[in-house]
Write a protein that holds these residues in place. Structure first.
Motif, PDB file in Angstrom:
ATOM      1  N   ALA A   1      40.679  46.802  34.605  1.00 20.78           N
ATOM      2  CA  ALA A   1      40.585  46.022  35.833  1.00 20.78           C
ATOM      3  C   ALA A   1      41.923  45.593  36.427  1.00 20.78           C
ATOM      4  O   ALA A   1      41.956  45.112  37.547  1.00 20.78           O
ATOM      5  N   GLU A   2      43.017  45.716  35.688  1.00 19.61           N
ATOM      6  CA  GLU A   2      44.282  45.221  36.205  1.00 19.61           C
ATOM      7  C   GLU A   2      44.753  46.070  37.390  1.00 19.61           C
ATOM      8  O   GLU A   2      44.602  47.289  37.407  1.00 19.61           O
ATOM      9  N   THR A   3      45.343  45.414  38.393  1.00 16.73           N
ATOM     10  CA  THR A   3      45.858  46.099  39.561  1.00 16.73           C
ATOM     11  C   THR A   3      47.235  45.564  39.894  1.00 16.73           C
ATOM     12  O   THR A   3      47.608  44.467  39.469  1.00 16.73           O
ATOM     13  N   SER A   4      47.989  46.327  40.688  1.00 17.09           N
ATOM     14  CA  SER A   4      49.315  45.855  41.093  1.00 17.09           C
ATOM     15  C   SER A   4      49.201  44.606  41.946  1.00 17.09           C
ATOM     16  O   SER A   4      50.090  43.749  41.932  1.00 17.09           O
ATOM     17  N   GLN A   5      48.082  44.472  42.703  1.00 18.43           N
ATOM     18  CA  GLN A   5      47.902  43.273  43.519  1.00 18.43           C
ATOM     19  C   GLN A   5      47.774  42.028  42.657  1.00 18.43           C
ATOM     20  O   GLN A   5      48.188  40.933  43.071  1.00 18.43           O
TER      21      GLN A   5
END
Length: 256
Positions: free
Chosen positions: A102-106
Motif C-alpha cells: 500500500a505504500e506510495t510516494s505520495q
C-alpha cells in the motif's frame, strides 16, 4: 542591472542520506559517510510488521521465523553499522514491499519533507531509484519534493538564483548493487534530460582518498548487515567494494 552572485556553498561535510532499506545507505554511500562523521541516515522502509507476520521468502532465507523478528534484527544491525561510521539513524515507519503493497510516494513525501525541515543546513543524498520497487518509490517521493519547487522557481527568471540554490542541495547516489544492471543508470539520466535537467558525475570525496581508509571503514560497517550480505550473489558483493558514484543536476530546459 542588478549584479547577481552565485548562491553560498552548502556545508559539504553535513549530509542527510535517504536510504530505502536498513542497509542501502551504507552499501551505496559508506565511503562518503566514513569521510563525513555525523551524517544523518533516514531509512524510509524501517517499519516493523506486527508480531506473527509470516516471514516472506527473503526473510526465511536469512533465517528468520517472522517479519517482525527480521526487522527487529535488521534495526540492530543498522545501529551497529552506523555506529562504526559515526552516523545517526532516523527510522520512518513504512513497511517494505515484502510486508505490504500500500505504500506510495505520495505518502512518503510528507514524512521526508518533515525530516528535511529539521535539517535545513544539510545536503540531501537520495537514491537514483534503480530496479527495486521500494527504491523507485523513494526516488519518486524525493523527486516530488525537489522537482516541483525547483521547476517553479526556474520558470520565474527573477528567482533564478533561488532555483539554483534549491537545486544545489540535492545529490543522488547510484543504488548498489542494482546499478550494475545494464542500462538503468543511463535510463535515469535520459529521464532527467527529458524533464529539463542535465546531470554530471560529482566527487564529494576524491577517489584516491575514498579508496584508502574510508574503503576499509565501509567494509567494516557493511559486515554488520550479516543477515543481508549472506544472501547476495558474488557479483553484487564485488560491486559493493568498488567506487561509489554520485550525481548532481543542473537546470537545463529542453528547447521546444
Amino acid at each position: 542591472m542588478t549584479q547577481r552572485y552565485p548562491p553560498e556553498p552548502w556545508e559539504t561535510s553535513k549530509w542527510l542520506v535517504i536510504s530505502p532499506h536498513l542497509d542501502d545507505a551504507v552499501f551505496s554511500c559508506g565511503r562518503l559517510m566514513a569521510a563525513a562523521p555525523g551524517t544523518v541516515v533516514v531509512t524510509v522502509f524501517a517499519g516493523v510488521p506486527p508480531a506473527g507476520t509470516p516471514a516472506p521468502p527473503w526473510d526465511r532465507a536469512a533465517g528468520f521465523a517472522s517479519g517482525h523478528e527480521a526487522m527487529q534484527a535488521r534495526r540492530l544491525e543498522d545501529l551497529s553499522a552506523l555506529d562504526k561510521l559515526r552516523a545517526e539513524s532516523v527510522w520512518l515507519p513504512f513497511l517494505d514491499r515484502q510486508y505490504v503493497d500500500a505504500e506510495t510516494s505520495q505518502a512518503i513525501a510528507p514524512a521526508l519533507r518533515e525530516i528535511l525541515g529539521e535539517y535545513p543546513d544539510r545536503r540531501v543524498l537520495a537514491p537514483l531509484g534503480l530496479f527495486h520497487s521500494d527504491h523507485a518509490l523513494v526516488f519518486d517521493a524525493v523527486w516530488r519534493l525537489m522537482h516541483e519547487p525547483t521547476h517553479a522557481l526556474a520558470g520565474d527568471m527573477p528567482e533564478a538564483e533561488a532555483s539554483v540554490a534549491e537545486l544545489d542541495r540535492w545529490w543522488f547516489y547510484e543504488d548498489m548493487p542494482y546499478r550494475r544492471l545494464a542500462g538503468l543508470v543511463a535510463a535515469r539520466i535520459m529521464a532527467w534530460r527529458a524533464q529539463g535537467y542535465s546531470a554530471r558525475l560529482a566527487a564529494p570525496v576524491a577517489q584516491d582518498i575514498a579508496s584508502g581508509q574510508y574503503a576499509v571503514d565501509k567494509v567494516e560497517a557493511m559486515q554488520a548487515y550479516e543477515s543481508q550480505l549472506g544472501l547476495l550473489d558474488p557479483d553484487a558483493l564485488i560491486d559493493l567494494n568498488t567506487s561509489e558514484s554520485y550525481w548532481q543536476l543542473q537546470w537545463s530546459p529542453v528547447p521546444h
